[in-house]
Design a protein around this motif. Sequence first.
Motif, mmCIF file in Angstrom:
data_model
loop_
_atom_site.group_PDB
_atom_site.id
_atom_site.type_symbol
_atom_site.label_atom_id
_atom_site.label_comp_id
_atom_site.label_asym_id
_atom_site.label_seq_id
_atom_site.Cartn_x
_atom_site.Cartn_y
_atom_site.Cartn_z
ATOM 1 N N LEU A 172 0.819 -1.207 0.000
ATOM 2 C CA LEU A 172 0.000 0.000 0.000
ATOM 3 C C LEU A 172 0.859 1.266 0.000
ATOM 4 O O LEU A 172 0.524 2.264 -0.649
ATOM 5 C CB LEU A 172 -0.934 0.006 1.222
ATOM 6 C CG LEU A 172 -2.103 -0.978 1.173
ATOM 7 C CD1 LEU A 172 -2.854 -0.967 2.506
ATOM 8 C CD2 LEU A 172 -3.054 -0.626 0.040
ATOM 9 N N ASP A 173 1.987 1.200 0.724
ATOM 10 C CA ASP A 173 2.898 2.350 0.743
ATOM 11 C C ASP A 173 3.435 2.648 -0.656
ATOM 12 O O ASP A 173 3.573 3.812 -1.050
ATOM 13 C CB ASP A 173 4.056 2.089 1.707
ATOM 14 C CG ASP A 173 3.615 2.149 3.160
ATOM 15 O OD1 ASP A 173 2.562 2.760 3.421
ATOM 16 O OD2 ASP A 173 4.312 1.576 4.029
ATOM 17 N N LYS A 174 3.736 1.592 -1.425
ATOM 18 C CA LYS A 174 4.219 1.786 -2.806
ATOM 19 C C LYS A 174 3.144 2.436 -3.676
ATOM 20 O O LYS A 174 3.425 3.327 -4.477
ATOM 21 C CB LYS A 174 4.633 0.448 -3.401
ATOM 22 C CG LYS A 174 5.893 -0.155 -2.791
ATOM 23 C CD LYS A 174 6.227 -1.473 -3.471
ATOM 24 C CE LYS A 174 7.480 -2.098 -2.849
ATOM 25 N NZ LYS A 174 7.797 -3.406 -3.502
ATOM 26 N N LYS A 175 1.906 1.968 -3.526
ATOM 27 C CA LYS A 175 0.818 2.539 -4.318
ATOM 28 C C LYS A 175 0.580 4.009 -3.979
ATOM 29 O O LYS A 175 0.359 4.848 -4.863
ATOM 30 C CB LYS A 175 -0.464 1.746 -4.089
ATOM 31 C CG LYS A 175 -0.436 0.341 -4.675
ATOM 32 C CD LYS A 175 -1.764 -0.362 -4.438
ATOM 33 C CE LYS A 175 -1.747 -1.776 -5.050
ATOM 34 N NZ LYS A 175 -3.044 -2.482 -4.828
ATOM 35 N N ILE A 176 0.635 4.316 -2.663
ATOM 36 C CA ILE A 176 0.441 5.708 -2.239
ATOM 37 C C ILE A 176 1.553 6.594 -2.779
ATOM 38 O O ILE A 176 1.304 7.707 -3.284
ATOM 39 C CB ILE A 176 0.371 5.790 -0.706
ATOM 40 C CG1 ILE A 176 -0.908 5.108 -0.207
ATOM 41 C CG2 ILE A 176 0.409 7.241 -0.239
ATOM 42 C CD1 ILE A 176 -0.989 4.971 1.299
ATOM 43 N N ALA A 177 2.796 6.109 -2.699
ATOM 44 C CA ALA A 177 3.937 6.886 -3.200
ATOM 45 C C ALA A 177 3.824 7.107 -4.710
ATOM 46 O O ALA A 177 4.122 8.194 -5.217
ATOM 47 C CB ALA A 177 5.242 6.166 -2.864
ATOM 48 N N LYS A 178 3.373 6.058 -5.425
ATOM 49 C CA LYS A 178 3.225 6.180 -6.886
ATOM 50 C C LYS A 178 2.145 7.199 -7.224
ATOM 51 O O LYS A 178 2.317 8.018 -8.156
ATOM 52 C CB LYS A 178 2.840 4.819 -7.468
ATOM 53 C CG LYS A 178 2.683 4.802 -8.990
ATOM 54 C CD LYS A 178 4.001 5.097 -9.676
ATOM 55 C CE LYS A 178 3.927 4.890 -11.187
ATOM 56 N NZ LYS A 178 2.934 5.753 -11.833
ATOM 57 N N ARG A 179 1.045 7.208 -6.474
ATOM 58 C CA ARG A 179 -0.030 8.176 -6.733
ATOM 59 C C ARG A 179 0.466 9.598 -6.486
ATOM 60 O O ARG A 179 0.151 10.519 -7.255
ATOM 61 C CB ARG A 179 -1.227 7.898 -5.823
ATOM 62 C CG ARG A 179 -1.931 6.581 -6.094
ATOM 63 C CD ARG A 179 -2.660 6.605 -7.415
ATOM 64 N NE ARG A 179 -3.368 5.359 -7.672
ATOM 65 C CZ ARG A 179 -3.976 5.088 -8.802
ATOM 66 N NH1 ARG A 179 -3.978 5.964 -9.792
ATOM 67 N NH2 ARG A 179 -4.595 3.917 -8.968
ATOM 68 N N LYS A 180 1.262 9.786 -5.460
ATOM 69 C CA LYS A 180 1.787 11.115 -5.154
ATOM 70 C C LYS A 180 2.764 11.589 -6.239
ATOM 71 O O LYS A 180 2.791 12.780 -6.596
ATOM 72 C CB LYS A 180 2.464 11.106 -3.786
ATOM 73 C CG LYS A 180 1.482 10.972 -2.625
ATOM 74 C CD LYS A 180 2.193 11.007 -1.284
ATOM 75 C CE LYS A 180 1.199 10.935 -0.132
ATOM 76 N NZ LYS A 180 1.870 10.953 1.197
ATOM 77 N N GLU A 181 3.559 10.658 -6.778
ATOM 78 C CA GLU A 181 4.466 11.010 -7.880
ATOM 79 C C GLU A 181 3.680 11.438 -9.117
ATOM 80 O O GLU A 181 4.038 12.403 -9.796
ATOM 81 C CB GLU A 181 5.374 9.824 -8.216
ATOM 82 C CG GLU A 181 6.424 9.527 -7.165
ATOM 83 C CD GLU A 181 7.255 8.299 -7.528
ATOM 84 O OE1 GLU A 181 7.041 7.749 -8.636
ATOM 85 O OE2 GLU A 181 8.107 7.911 -6.716
ATOM 86 N N ASP A 182 2.591 10.690 -9.377
ATOM 87 C CA ASP A 182 1.755 11.041 -10.527
ATOM 88 C C ASP A 182 1.146 12.428 -10.373
ATOM 89 O O ASP A 182 1.082 13.204 -11.334
ATOM 90 C CB ASP A 182 0.636 10.008 -10.697
ATOM 91 C CG ASP A 182 1.168 8.646 -11.120
ATOM 92 O OD1 ASP A 182 2.314 8.591 -11.610
ATOM 93 O OD2 ASP A 182 0.443 7.644 -10.951
ATOM 94 N N ILE A 183 0.709 12.744 -9.146
ATOM 95 C CA ILE A 183 0.128 14.067 -8.900
ATOM 96 C C ILE A 183 1.172 15.164 -9.113
ATOM 97 O O ILE A 183 0.898 16.211 -9.701
ATOM 98 C CB ILE A 183 -0.453 14.143 -7.478
ATOM 99 C CG1 ILE A 183 -1.697 13.268 -7.370
ATOM 100 C CG2 ILE A 183 -0.788 15.578 -7.097
ATOM 101 C CD1 ILE A 183 -2.290 13.200 -5.982
ATOM 102 N N ALA A 184 2.394 14.906 -8.640
ATOM 103 C CA ALA A 184 3.471 15.890 -8.792
ATOM 104 C C ALA A 184 3.793 16.133 -10.271
ATOM 105 O O ALA A 184 3.979 17.282 -10.702
ATOM 106 C CB ALA A 184 4.715 15.420 -8.044
ATOM 107 N N GLU A 185 3.849 15.049 -11.054
ATOM 108 C CA GLU A 185 4.139 15.185 -12.487
ATOM 109 C C GLU A 185 3.011 15.922 -13.199
ATOM 110 O O GLU A 185 3.248 16.787 -14.052
ATOM 111 C CB GLU A 185 4.337 13.799 -13.121
ATOM 112 C CG GLU A 185 5.557 13.044 -12.622
ATOM 113 C CD GLU A 185 6.846 13.753 -12.990
ATOM 114 O OE1 GLU A 185 6.913 14.335 -14.092
ATOM 115 O OE2 GLU A 185 7.781 13.748 -12.180
ATOM 116 N N THR A 186 1.763 15.604 -12.857
ATOM 117 C CA THR A 186 0.616 16.277 -13.472
ATOM 118 C C THR A 186 0.585 17.748 -13.095
ATOM 119 O O THR A 186 0.252 18.610 -13.925
ATOM 120 C CB THR A 186 -0.694 15.598 -13.039
ATOM 121 O OG1 THR A 186 -0.630 14.198 -13.324
ATOM 122 C CG2 THR A 186 -1.884 16.196 -13.764
#
Length: 345
Positions: A172-186
Motif C-alpha cells: 500500500l505504501d508503494k501505491k500511495i507513493a506512486k499516486r503522489k508522484e503522478d500528482i506531482a508530475e501532473t
Amino acid sequence: MGEFEAIGDAITGGLVARAVEPQAGETGGHTHEKNCLNCGTKLIGPYCSACGQKSHVHRSVRGFLQDFVQGLFNFEGKIWRTLPMLAWRPGEMTRRYIAGERARFISPVALYLFTVFAMFAVLNYTGALGSGTTKNFKEGLKTEIVDAQAKIVKLEAQRKADLAAGKPVAELDKKIAKRKEDIAETAKMLSGTPLVTGDIDNGTPGWLRPFIENARDNPEVVTMKVQDAASKYSWMLIPLSVPFMWLLFPFRRSFNTYDHAVFVTYSLSFMMMLVIASGLLVSAGLTGLAGLLFFVPPFHMYRQLKQAYGLGRFSAIMRTMALVTFAIIAAALFAATIAAIGASS
C-alpha cells in the motif's frame, strides 16, 4: 525657378482637388469621360480596351453599394458553380479551367486562400486550435489530480485499517507513493514546468537542440507560433506538392507545371474543406461521422486524376496510390518546416 514651382503647385493642387471633389464631366457622383481615367486610352465600349477598367465610374454611396452587391453575388455565382464540381467532378473542372474557362469558376488560388482563411477560422471557433484546446487540456489535468487525490485518501484509510489489524502495508505504501508522484508530475504539466530538466541527449544534432529546448521550455508559446506559421506559410503546400505531380507523369509532355499547379491547388482546397466539415461535425458531437471523412481523400484524388488527365481505371488507381503516399510525404515536409519556423522564431 519660381515660375516652374508655380506650375508644379498648380498641377499638384489640381490633382488633389480632383481626388476629393467632383470636376467638370462629373454629375451626381458619376463621370462621363471620353478617355479611360486609369490609363488615358480612348474609350470605345463599356470597358477600356487597354486596361479593362469600366468606362463609367462613380463616386457615390449608391454606386459603392452597387459594387459591393455585384461583387458579392458574382463570387456567390461562381461558388455555386465551383463547389459542386469540385466535390463530384473535380477533374473535369480542373481540365475545363486549364482549357480556358476562367470566368465560369473561382480561380484555384482565390479558392485556396478562401479555404485557408475559413479553415483556421472554423478550427479556432470550434476549439480545435488555440485557447479552447489548451483550456480543455488543463481541465483534464485538474480532473486527474482530483481523482488521484481521492484514491490516495482511500488507500491511506485502507493502510490505517491494515495497520490496526496487524497486516503488512508495504504494498500500500508503494501505491500511495506512486499516486503522489503522478500528482506531482501532473501538477508540473499544469503549471507549465518542463518535465525534463536535464540536458538534451548527446546524440541529438547540434542544430536541432535549440529547437527542442525551446519547445521543452515554452510549449504553449511554441504551439501558438507554429499555428501562426502554419496560417502564414500555408502557400508552401503548393510548391511542395507540384514536384510529386511531375513524378506521376514523367513522360507525358502534354501536361506542364501550370496544369499540375492548378490540379494541386484545387485538390488542396477540397481537402481543407473536409477539415472544415470535420471540425464542425466534431463541434456538434458527431465524431463518428467526422471520422468517415477520412476515407474521402483517396476517392476524390482518384476521380480528379482520372478526369483531369484522361486516365484509364487501372492507371488512375495506381497513380492514386502513389499520390496518397506523396501527399503524406508533402504534409510531413510541410509540418517539419512549420515546426522549425515556429520553434526558432
